[in-house]
Write a protein that holds these residues in place. Structure first.
Motif, PDB file in Angstrom:
ATOM      1  N   LYS A 162       0.875  -1.186   0.000  1.00  0.00           N
ATOM      2  CA  LYS A 162       0.000   0.000   0.000  1.00  0.00           C
ATOM      3  C   LYS A 162       0.903   1.224   0.000  1.00  0.00           C
ATOM      4  N   ARG A 163       1.351   1.594  -1.161  1.00  0.00           N
ATOM      5  CA  ARG A 163       2.390   2.622  -1.292  1.00  0.00           C
ATOM      6  C   ARG A 163       2.019   3.976  -0.711  1.00  0.00           C
ATOM      7  N   LYS A 164       0.776   4.311  -0.874  1.00  0.00           N
ATOM      8  CA  LYS A 164       0.358   5.658  -0.457  1.00  0.00           C
ATOM      9  C   LYS A 164       0.293   5.849   1.047  1.00  0.00           C
ATOM     10  N   PHE A 203       1.375  -7.533  -5.347  1.00  0.00           N
ATOM     11  CA  PHE A 203       0.337  -6.613  -5.826  1.00  0.00           C
ATOM     12  C   PHE A 203       0.484  -5.259  -5.139  1.00  0.00           C
ATOM     13  N   SER A 204       0.450  -4.192  -5.944  1.00  0.00           N
ATOM     14  CA  SER A 204       0.404  -2.844  -5.376  1.00  0.00           C
ATOM     15  C   SER A 204      -1.035  -2.387  -5.433  1.00  0.00           C
ATOM     16  N   GLY A 242      -7.127   0.793   1.716  1.00  0.00           N
ATOM     17  CA  GLY A 242      -8.150  -0.227   1.955  1.00  0.00           C
ATOM     18  C   GLY A 242      -7.597  -1.259   2.909  1.00  0.00           C
ATOM     19  N   PHE A 243      -8.455  -1.806   3.760  1.00  0.00           N
ATOM     20  CA  PHE A 243      -7.970  -2.792   4.720  1.00  0.00           C
ATOM     21  C   PHE A 243      -8.268  -4.201   4.221  1.00  0.00           C
ATOM     22  N   LEU A 244      -7.236  -5.026   4.142  1.00  0.00           N
ATOM     23  CA  LEU A 244      -7.356  -6.350   3.543  1.00  0.00           C
ATOM     24  C   LEU A 244      -7.331  -7.466   4.575  1.00  0.00           C
TER      25      LEU A 244
END
Ligand code: IMP
Ligand code: MG
Length: 175
Positions: free
Chosen positions: A130-132, A145-146, A150-152
């Protein structure tokens, strides 16, 4: 805590395919080497188990556990190691395996921690990124995956220790 509304983000098939691709790249990069793979408990245990079975390089495994406070969705500012590895890594090729990079605090801390033991090389493989959300600069060497915010949950990832067993990865609609 009641049941959360969630939607599939990555299916088992998508994950399997991506894990194979990551393993192929890692196998190529470390061809002829003997790797020490360090999984970050608990979240990375399923990803790591799948990844090493696709890797075609001799490897040993070990685990580290970092505590973050609370059981909700916000990563703690303070990283505390509660379980260290039991393997000597001096002069060895080391790959840290993590489920997800969020603020970057955990991996930045761990990379510094392990670098002090003078491994020959030290890289990081994260299934999700989650780069941001970064609070500190950190780049993983291998990323599955980038994604945006959002919470996964699922595939090892939890929300308050729930949902780790789910074979697909879901995004929780509302926390
Ligand atoms: P960081 O130190 O903020 O990068 O946090 C990394 C850790 O926070 C991961 O190892 C996860 O355990 C947890 N985490 C961050 N985002 C999520 C998520 O979306 N779902 C589940 N756990 C998460
Ligand atoms: Mg984790």
């Amino acid at each position: 805590m009641g049941e959360k509304q969630k939607a599939i983000l990555y299916t088992q098939d998508q994950i399997k395919k991506r894990v194979r691709e990551l393993a192929a790249k890692i196998s190529k990069d470390y061809a002829g080497s003997e790797l020490i793979i360090i999984g970050i408990l608990k979240g990375a245990f399923i990803f790591m188990a799948d990844l090493i079975r696709e890797i075609r390089v001799e490897c040993q495994v070990d685990f580290v556990r970092c505590a973050s406070y609370g059981t909700g969705s916000e990563s703690s500012e303070k990283v505390v190691m509660t379980k260290d590895i039991e393997t000597a890594i001096k002069g060895r090729d080391v790959l840290i395996v993590e489920d997800i990079v969020d603020t970057g605090l955990t991996l930045k801390y761990l990379v510094e921690w392990f670098k002090e033991r003078s491994p020959r090389s030290l890289k990081v493989c994260a299934l999700l990124d989650k780069r941001k959300r970064r609070k500190v600069a950190f780049e993983a060497d291998y990323v599955g995956f980038s994604m945006e915010d959002g919470f996964l949950v699922g595939y090892g990832l939890d929300y308050g220790e729930r949902y780790r067993f789910l074979p697909d990865i879901y995004v929780i609609k509302q926390l």
